[in-house]
Scaffold this motif. Structure first.
Motif, PDB file in Angstrom:
ATOM      1  N   TRP A  59      11.623   8.772  -0.089  1.00  5.79           N
ATOM      2  CA  TRP A  59      10.587   9.149  -0.186  1.00  5.79           C
ATOM      3  C   TRP A  59       9.306   8.510   0.405  1.00  5.79           C
ATOM      4  O   TRP A  59       8.404   8.976   0.650  1.00  5.79           O
ATOM      5  CB  TRP A  59      10.505   8.860  -2.346  1.00  5.79           C
ATOM      6  CG  TRP A  59       9.145   9.567  -2.351  1.00  5.79           C
ATOM      7  CD1 TRP A  59       8.151  10.002  -2.327  1.00  5.79           C
ATOM      8  CD2 TRP A  59       9.970   9.709  -3.999  1.00  5.79           C
ATOM      9  NE1 TRP A  59       7.554  10.860  -3.551  1.00  5.79           N
ATOM     10  CE2 TRP A  59       8.679  10.236  -4.553  1.00  5.79           C
ATOM     11  CE3 TRP A  59      10.684   9.308  -4.964  1.00  5.79           C
ATOM     12  CZ2 TRP A  59       8.464  11.022  -6.219  1.00  5.79           C
ATOM     13  CZ3 TRP A  59      10.864  10.284  -6.592  1.00  5.79           C
ATOM     14  CH2 TRP A  59       9.512  10.674  -7.182  1.00  5.79           C
ATOM     15  N   LEU A  60      10.083   7.122   0.567  1.00  3.17           N
ATOM     16  CA  LEU A  60       8.598   5.787   1.231  1.00  3.17           C
ATOM     17  C   LEU A  60       8.780   6.604   2.566  1.00  3.17           C
ATOM     18  O   LEU A  60       7.467   6.748   3.552  1.00  3.17           O
ATOM     19  CB  LEU A  60       9.984   4.541   1.417  1.00  3.17           C
ATOM     20  CG  LEU A  60       9.317   4.198  -0.373  1.00  3.17           C
ATOM     21  CD1 LEU A  60      10.407   2.710  -0.483  1.00  3.17           C
ATOM     22  CD2 LEU A  60       7.940   3.946  -0.899  1.00  3.17           C
ATOM     23  N   ALA A  61      10.058   6.851   3.417  1.00  4.60           N
ATOM     24  CA  ALA A  61       9.675   7.463   4.758  1.00  4.60           C
ATOM     25  C   ALA A  61       8.728   8.782   5.128  1.00  4.60           C
ATOM     26  O   ALA A  61       8.094   8.835   6.166  1.00  4.60           O
ATOM     27  CB  ALA A  61      10.752   7.733   5.199  1.00  4.60           C
ATOM     28  N   ALA A  62       8.971   9.906   4.129  1.00  3.47           N
ATOM     29  CA  ALA A  62       7.721  10.660   3.909  1.00  3.47           C
ATOM     30  C   ALA A  62       6.742  10.108   3.696  1.00  3.47           C
ATOM     31  O   ALA A  62       5.682  10.655   5.250  1.00  3.47           O
ATOM     32  CB  ALA A  62       8.964  11.899   2.638  1.00  3.47           C
ATOM     33  N   ARG A  82       5.241   8.665   6.643  1.00  4.03           N
ATOM     34  CA  ARG A  82       4.061  10.287   8.087  1.00  4.03           C
ATOM     35  C   ARG A  82       3.576  10.789   7.341  1.00  4.03           C
ATOM     36  O   ARG A  82       2.864  11.947   8.138  1.00  4.03           O
ATOM     37  CB  ARG A  82       5.721  10.594   8.025  1.00  4.03           C
ATOM     38  CG  ARG A  82       6.458   9.679   8.810  1.00  4.03           C
ATOM     39  CD  ARG A  82       7.999  10.767   8.832  1.00  4.03           C
ATOM     40  NE  ARG A  82       9.257  10.059  10.199  1.00  4.03           N
ATOM     41  CZ  ARG A  82       9.957   9.244   9.262  1.00  4.03           C
ATOM     42  NH1 ARG A  82       9.848   8.545   8.512  1.00  4.03           N
ATOM     43  NH2 ARG A  82      10.470   8.445  10.726  1.00  4.03           N
ATOM     44  N   GLY A  83       2.838  11.051   5.750  1.00  3.48           N
ATOM     45  CA  GLY A  83       2.278  11.470   5.295  1.00  3.48           C
ATOM     46  C   GLY A  83       1.944  12.522   4.695  1.00  3.48           C
ATOM     47  O   GLY A  83       1.199  13.955   4.712  1.00  3.48           O
ATOM     48  N   THR A 105       0.537  -1.335   0.375  1.00  2.00           N
ATOM     49  CA  THR A 105      -0.368  -0.281   0.304  1.00  2.00           C
ATOM     50  C   THR A 105       1.201   0.861  -0.162  1.00  2.00           C
ATOM     51  O   THR A 105       1.241   2.233  -0.823  1.00  2.00           O
ATOM     52  CB  THR A 105      -0.940  -0.342   0.829  1.00  2.00           C
ATOM     53  OG1 THR A 105      -1.903  -1.059   1.571  1.00  2.00           O
ATOM     54  CG2 THR A 105      -1.838   1.161   1.262  1.00  2.00           C
ATOM     55  N   LEU A 106       1.591   0.960   0.359  1.00  2.00           N
ATOM     56  CA  LEU A 106       2.841   2.429   0.921  1.00  2.00           C
ATOM     57  C   LEU A 106       3.460   2.532  -0.528  1.00  2.00           C
ATOM     58  O   LEU A 106       3.165   4.002  -1.157  1.00  2.00           O
ATOM     59  CB  LEU A 106       3.756   2.124   1.959  1.00  2.00           C
ATOM     60  CG  LEU A 106       5.003   3.331   1.944  1.00  2.00           C
ATOM     61  CD1 LEU A 106       4.673   3.990   2.478  1.00  2.00           C
ATOM     62  CD2 LEU A 106       5.876   2.922   2.710  1.00  2.00           C
ATOM     63  N   LEU A 111      24.096  17.327  -8.959  1.00  2.00           N
ATOM     64  CA  LEU A 111      23.327  17.336  -8.515  1.00  2.00           C
ATOM     65  C   LEU A 111      23.326  16.403  -9.025  1.00  2.00           C
ATOM     66  O   LEU A 111      22.944  16.224 -10.274  1.00  2.00           O
ATOM     67  CB  LEU A 111      23.268  18.604  -8.842  1.00  2.00           C
ATOM     68  CG  LEU A 111      20.947  18.768  -8.352  1.00  2.00           C
ATOM     69  CD1 LEU A 111      21.206  19.427  -7.060  1.00  2.00           C
ATOM     70  CD2 LEU A 111      20.756  19.759  -9.744  1.00  2.00           C
ATOM     71  N   ILE A 112      21.819  15.359  -7.977  1.00  2.00           N
ATOM     72  CA  ILE A 112      20.974  14.228  -8.653  1.00  2.00           C
ATOM     73  C   ILE A 112      19.520  14.860  -8.544  1.00  2.00           C
ATOM     74  O   ILE A 112      18.895  14.333  -9.746  1.00  2.00           O
ATOM     75  CB  ILE A 112      21.590  13.016  -7.336  1.00  2.00           C
ATOM     76  CG1 ILE A 112      23.103  13.326  -7.342  1.00  2.00           C
ATOM     77  CG2 ILE A 112      20.349  12.260  -7.584  1.00  2.00           C
ATOM     78  CD1 ILE A 112      22.999  12.178  -8.289  1.00  2.00           C
ATOM     79  N   ALA A 113      19.121  15.444  -7.310  1.00  2.00           N
ATOM     80  CA  ALA A 113      17.733  15.731  -7.347  1.00  2.00           C
ATOM     81  C   ALA A 113      17.497  17.549  -6.685  1.00  2.00           C
ATOM     82  O   ALA A 113      18.071  17.818  -5.753  1.00  2.00           O
ATOM     83  CB  ALA A 113      16.845  14.712  -6.982  1.00  2.00           C
ATOM     84  N   LEU A 114      17.009  17.470  -7.442  1.00  2.00           N
ATOM     85  CA  LEU A 114      16.113  18.873  -6.173  1.00  2.00           C
ATOM     86  C   LEU A 114      14.445  18.694  -6.268  1.00  2.00           C
ATOM     87  O   LEU A 114      13.827  18.153  -6.402  1.00  2.00           O
ATOM     88  CB  LEU A 114      15.973  20.508  -7.354  1.00  2.00           C
ATOM     89  CG  LEU A 114      15.230  21.534  -6.105  1.00  2.00           C
ATOM     90  CD1 LEU A 114      16.009  22.198  -5.246  1.00  2.00           C
ATOM     91  CD2 LEU A 114      15.004  22.830  -8.167  1.00  2.00           C
ATOM     92  N   LEU A 115      14.125  18.643  -4.512  1.00  2.00           N
ATOM     93  CA  LEU A 115      13.203  17.486  -3.881  1.00  2.00           C
ATOM     94  C   LEU A 115      12.527  18.753  -3.354  1.00  2.00           C
ATOM     95  O   LEU A 115      12.536  20.215  -2.331  1.00  2.00           O
ATOM     96  CB  LEU A 115      13.908  16.660  -3.142  1.00  2.00           C
ATOM     97  CG  LEU A 115      14.528  15.891  -3.216  1.00  2.00           C
ATOM     98  CD1 LEU A 115      14.937  14.359  -2.512  1.00  2.00           C
ATOM     99  CD2 LEU A 115      13.782  15.016  -4.356  1.00  2.00           C
ATOM    100  N   CYS A 116      11.191  18.619  -3.800  1.00  2.00           N
ATOM    101  CA  CYS A 116      10.054  19.217  -2.561  1.00  2.00           C
ATOM    102  C   CYS A 116       9.427  18.508  -2.292  1.00  2.00           C
ATOM    103  O   CYS A 116       8.998  17.779  -2.201  1.00  2.00           O
ATOM    104  CB  CYS A 116       8.602  20.251  -3.625  1.00  2.00           C
ATOM    105  SG  CYS A 116       9.275  21.198  -4.695  1.00  2.00           S
ATOM    106  N   LEU A 117       9.354  18.727  -0.493  1.00  2.00           N
ATOM    107  CA  LEU A 117       8.726  17.771   0.926  1.00  2.00           C
ATOM    108  C   LEU A 117       7.728  18.926   1.296  1.00  2.00           C
ATOM    109  O   LEU A 117       8.076  20.029   1.813  1.00  2.00           O
ATOM    110  CB  LEU A 117      10.176  18.084   2.011  1.00  2.00           C
ATOM    111  CG  LEU A 117      10.957  17.178   1.229  1.00  2.00           C
ATOM    112  CD1 LEU A 117      12.506  17.030   1.933  1.00  2.00           C
ATOM    113  CD2 LEU A 117      10.076  15.117   1.184  1.00  2.00           C
ATOM    114  N   GLY A 118       6.686  18.987   1.933  1.00  2.00           N
ATOM    115  CA  GLY A 118       5.449  18.784   2.312  1.00  2.00           C
ATOM    116  C   GLY A 118       4.326  18.165   2.169  1.00  2.00           C
ATOM    117  O   GLY A 118       4.223  16.924   1.878  1.00  2.00           O
TER     118      GLY A 118
END
Length: 214
Positions: free
Chosen positions: A145-148, A151-152, A17-18, A178-185
């Motif tokens: 990504w999975l850990a985020a 946690r919703g 499911t995750l 540079l590998i990635a630029l990530l947005c988190l929220g």
């Protein structure tokens, strides 16, 4: 020696499911992420496997508003350039209608770099495939990504950019790539369907079309 854990059927169902709910998020609630959540996410990402145990990932948290706006403006410009590359008008309009980053809304921005000459690992495993260092960084990103999502928290990977320009803007050591630029929220509306599929851009294809045997 520690006793290895057993992951039962209920856990495996939850894990499946995750994976299905791990989506690339572009629409963010502007609520701040608690400091302890960011710490936990980064600590979990650092549990990822890496070639030679080199741990080549380097995380840069972007905390400066002016720097955030420069990054967003850069990505907007590259996005416009990418849109112009679609010759067919309908596809071009469909591209322009997509929201492809949340750099202005996401409460946390994280740049992930690969240290191409890490002190750890002593070169193990990269004599013939140096790119394994970068692949190791990608595993750390996927772990994050999975850990985020567990946690919703949503994550969006921004790829419509010039890596050299972003690297210069962030003023990091010359041996970092540079590998990635990530947005988190927190996502505005969580979904288990990829946004590009929901918007009619591209559906997920069958595994049978991607699996080969030799």
């Amino acid at each position: 020696m520690s006793t290895a854990p057993t992951f039962d059927a209920a856990f495996l169902r939850q894990f499946d499911t995750l994976l299905r709910w791990r989506r690339d998020v572009r629409h963010f609630d502007t609520r701040a992420l608690p400091a302890e959540e960011m710490t936990a996410l980064l600590e979990t990402a650092a549990l990822a496997p890496s070639v030679g145990n080199a741990q080549p990932w380097r995380f840069v948290r972007l905390r400066t508003p002016a720097l955030r706006e420069k990054l967003a403006a850069h990505v907007d410009a590259e996005n416009a350039r990418a849109a112009a590359g679609y010759a067919e008008e309908g596809r071009r309009d469909a591209y322009r209608a997509l929201k492809l980053h949340g750099l202005r809304e996401a409460p946390e921005l994280l740049a992930v770099f690969c240290d191409e000459r890490p002190a750890a690992g002593d070169g193990l495993g990269i004599a013939t495939m140096k790119e394994m260092l970068r692949y190791s960084c990608v595993t750390a990103i996927h772990t994050l990504w999975l850990a985020a999502r567990a946690r919703g928290i949503g994550l969006g990977w921004v790829s419509i950019l010039d890596p050299d320009a972003v690297t210069a803007l962030l003023d990091v050591p010359p041996d970092w790539t540079l590998i990635a630029l990530l947005c988190l929220g927190y996502p505005e509306v969580p979904s288990d369907i990829p946004e590009l599929e929901r918007r009619g851009w591209q559906a997920r294809e069958l595994l049978a079309d991607r699996l080969f045997e030799r």
